[in-house]
Design an enzyme around this catalytic site. Sequence first.
Site, PDB file in Angstrom:
ATOM      1  N   CYS A  60       0.834  -1.298   0.242  1.00 49.63           N
ATOM      2  CA  CYS A  60      -0.062  -0.003   0.103  1.00 49.63           C
ATOM      3  C   CYS A  60       0.404   1.639   0.215  1.00 49.63           C
ATOM      4  O   CYS A  60       0.278   2.695  -0.410  1.00 49.63           O
ATOM      5  CB  CYS A  60      -0.853  -0.389   1.315  1.00 49.63           C
TER       6      CYS A  60
HETATM    7  N1  CO8 Z   1     -19.767  -9.543   7.805  1.00 52.46           N
HETATM    8  C1  CO8 Z   1     -20.643  -9.859   9.303  1.00 52.46           C
HETATM    9  N2  CO8 Z   1     -19.277 -10.248  10.037  1.00 52.46           N
HETATM   10  C2  CO8 Z   1     -18.397 -10.173   9.796  1.00 52.46           C
HETATM   11  C3  CO8 Z   1     -18.226 -10.192   8.559  1.00 52.46           C
HETATM   12  C4  CO8 Z   1     -18.588  -9.802   7.586  1.00 52.46           C
HETATM   13  N3  CO8 Z   1     -18.381  -9.840   6.297  1.00 52.46           N
HETATM   14  N4  CO8 Z   1     -16.527 -10.492   8.876  1.00 52.46           N
HETATM   15  C5  CO8 Z   1     -16.450 -10.061   9.732  1.00 52.46           C
HETATM   16  N5  CO8 Z   1     -17.421  -9.784  11.084  1.00 52.46           N
HETATM   17  C6  CO8 Z   1     -17.712 -10.334  12.503  1.00 52.46           C
HETATM   18  C7  CO8 Z   1     -16.393 -11.318  12.668  1.00 52.46           C
HETATM   19  O1  CO8 Z   1     -16.738 -11.992  12.276  1.00 52.46           O
HETATM   20  C8  CO8 Z   1     -16.707 -10.626  14.207  1.00 52.46           C
HETATM   21  O2  CO8 Z   1     -17.928 -11.697  14.836  1.00 52.46           O
HETATM   22  P1  CO8 Z   1     -17.620 -11.852  16.594  1.00 52.46           P
HETATM   23  O3  CO8 Z   1     -16.915 -10.470  17.154  1.00 52.46           O
HETATM   24  O4  CO8 Z   1     -18.143 -11.792  16.459  1.00 52.46           O
HETATM   25  O5  CO8 Z   1     -16.131 -12.461  16.668  1.00 52.46           O
HETATM   26  C9  CO8 Z   1     -16.884  -9.544  14.233  1.00 52.46           C
HETATM   27  O6  CO8 Z   1     -17.446  -9.204  13.113  1.00 52.46           O
HETATM   28  C10 CO8 Z   1     -15.835  -7.860  14.134  1.00 52.46           C
HETATM   29  O7  CO8 Z   1     -14.635  -8.104  12.985  1.00 52.46           O
HETATM   30  P2  CO8 Z   1     -13.520  -7.820  12.963  1.00 52.46           P
HETATM   31  O8  CO8 Z   1     -12.723  -7.976  14.173  1.00 52.46           O
HETATM   32  O9  CO8 Z   1     -12.316  -8.857  11.996  1.00 52.46           O
HETATM   33  O10 CO8 Z   1     -14.058  -7.058  12.786  1.00 52.46           O
HETATM   34  P3  CO8 Z   1     -12.863  -4.770  12.961  1.00 52.46           P
HETATM   35  O11 CO8 Z   1     -14.093  -4.404  13.147  1.00 52.46           O
HETATM   36  O12 CO8 Z   1     -11.835  -5.562  13.247  1.00 52.46           O
HETATM   37  O13 CO8 Z   1     -13.424  -4.595  10.456  1.00 52.46           O
HETATM   38  C11 CO8 Z   1     -12.008  -4.588   9.497  1.00 52.46           C
HETATM   39  C12 CO8 Z   1     -12.420  -5.314   9.836  1.00 52.46           C
HETATM   40  C13 CO8 Z   1     -12.721  -3.922   8.609  1.00 52.46           C
HETATM   41  C14 CO8 Z   1     -10.303  -5.465   8.414  1.00 52.46           C
HETATM   42  C15 CO8 Z   1     -10.809  -3.794   9.956  1.00 52.46           C
HETATM   43  O14 CO8 Z   1      -9.725  -4.244  11.009  1.00 52.46           O
HETATM   44  C16 CO8 Z   1      -9.314  -3.155   9.412  1.00 52.46           C
HETATM   45  O15 CO8 Z   1     -10.047  -2.009   8.629  1.00 52.46           O
HETATM   46  N6  CO8 Z   1      -8.335  -3.070  10.059  1.00 52.46           N
HETATM   47  C17 CO8 Z   1      -7.297  -2.719   9.136  1.00 52.46           C
HETATM   48  C18 CO8 Z   1      -6.797  -2.947   8.521  1.00 52.46           C
HETATM   49  C19 CO8 Z   1      -5.707  -2.575   7.342  1.00 52.46           C
HETATM   50  O16 CO8 Z   1      -5.395  -1.088   7.611  1.00 52.46           O
HETATM   51  N7  CO8 Z   1      -5.305  -2.822   6.803  1.00 52.46           N
HETATM   52  C20 CO8 Z   1      -4.556  -2.122   5.935  1.00 52.46           C
HETATM   53  C21 CO8 Z   1      -4.112  -3.671   4.699  1.00 52.46           C
HETATM   54  S1  CO8 Z   1      -4.302  -3.006   2.778  1.00 52.46           S
HETATM   55  C22 CO8 Z   1      -1.959  -2.917   2.593  1.00 52.46           C
HETATM   56  O17 CO8 Z   1      -1.195  -3.296   2.869  1.00 52.46           O
HETATM   57  C23 CO8 Z   1      -2.583  -3.728   0.785  1.00 52.46           C
HETATM   58  C24 CO8 Z   1      -1.222  -5.215   0.795  1.00 52.46           C
HETATM   59  C25 CO8 Z   1      -1.617  -5.084  -1.052  1.00 52.46           C
HETATM   60  C26 CO8 Z   1      -3.216  -4.816  -1.575  1.00 52.46           C
HETATM   61  C27 CO8 Z   1      -2.879  -6.375  -1.935  1.00 52.46           C
HETATM   62  C28 CO8 Z   1      -4.672  -6.275  -3.118  1.00 52.46           C
HETATM   63  C29 CO8 Z   1      -5.327  -7.390  -2.428  1.00 52.46           C
END
Ligand code: CO8
Length: 374
Positions: A156
Amino acid sequence: MPSIAITGTGLFTPPHSISNDELVAAFNAYVAAENEKNADRIAKGDVKALEGSSAEFIVNASGIRRRYAMDRAGILDPKILAPRIQERTNEENSIQCEMALSAAREALAQANVTPADIGAVIVACSNLQRAYPAVAVEVQEALGTKGFAFDMNVACSSATFGINVARDMVAAGSVKRALVVSPEICTGHLNFRDRESHFIFGDACTAVVVEDLATSAAAEPFEILGTRLATKYSNNIRNNFGFLNRAAPEHRDDTDKLFVQQGRKVFKDVSPMVAELVSAHLDSLGIAPTEVRRMWLHQANGTMNQWIARKVLGRDASAEEAPSVLEEYANTSSCGSIITFHKNRTGLKKGDVGVVCSFGAGYSVGSVIVRKAQ
Ligand code: CO8
């Protein structure tokens, strides 16, 4: 040291848009089919039933409402859940080259320069479609730029790291002007069968012209006051796809050969790293937080960006001060901060200071502090 500036930016937006509702419908149809296929084993407790996704979760957790993609039909077909992009012959422009040309031409026009004025092309992005020849050299040939070209990948942070390299090359006098292009086809490496990440990414391409401010003919140059980069090794965002996969064929199609992340851990690790780096960078340039008019941040998560902006500014940032394109574009990897810069720089006056900042896998953070020069 000469004053180096960003003098033009360009954006290619793919033809297809996919809403959260459409993506969730395809994912949930896949889940229903899998659960039906495994009904007996699920009933016996041998297999866990897959859980559905939800559009409401996606927008609340990330801020994403839709994304653009190079293909729509394959991604939305529950039996495929992946883009389908026709392979091209070696005589045709590759798809990444084609995206790059579109963004590059807009950036060159904005900078008021021709391809022949460019001495170096850097293709800086997360995923390159082949090992060699470098996509950048193909772009150089197709666009008609001079000098040399090379590819680089810092996930990224590729575009801001690329701007840093371009700035150093121009400042050192090795080239007069450089073009940094980021053709991101993130959907090609996204696991659309993974509930926790299927909604994260979209496709786009950005381009940036970097040159000496003193000789620039651009209408709206932004002087680069400083760049600062940092990396710290982490496995929390990882993709094990690579040329050695065929040497271990039994694991070639495992899900770790696509994007995998521990989203919550990334959020907690990276947010303070970014805020500290940007604050220290501003301080080193003698710029007070109160002087920062805009923060064009990496577009991964809306809450994360609000947190980072609050830490840097010492107060909540308005939507104008820390603009977002997440709703429309989702996470486009290295393009995110550049799309935000490209689309949200009106309303600034000469002398206003802003921060272009990316962060992601590695971990990696890149800060580019700019001042509107005219
Ligand atoms: N629908 C419904 N519920 C869901 C879903 C879904 N799709 N997914 C997860 N849940 C549930 C989980 O099971 C969990 O349930 P429970 O609490 O009962 O266990 C609950 O929702 C909460 O799950 P999470 O803790 O996973 O959710 P978050 O609030 O943490 O949100 C995010 C997830 C949105 C992914 C968030 O953590 C986030 O954005 N984090 C930052 C990530 C970030 O900045 N990453 C940078 C990556 S980008 C990068 O480096 C590029 C790489 C190269 C690119 C490659 C291209 C492919």
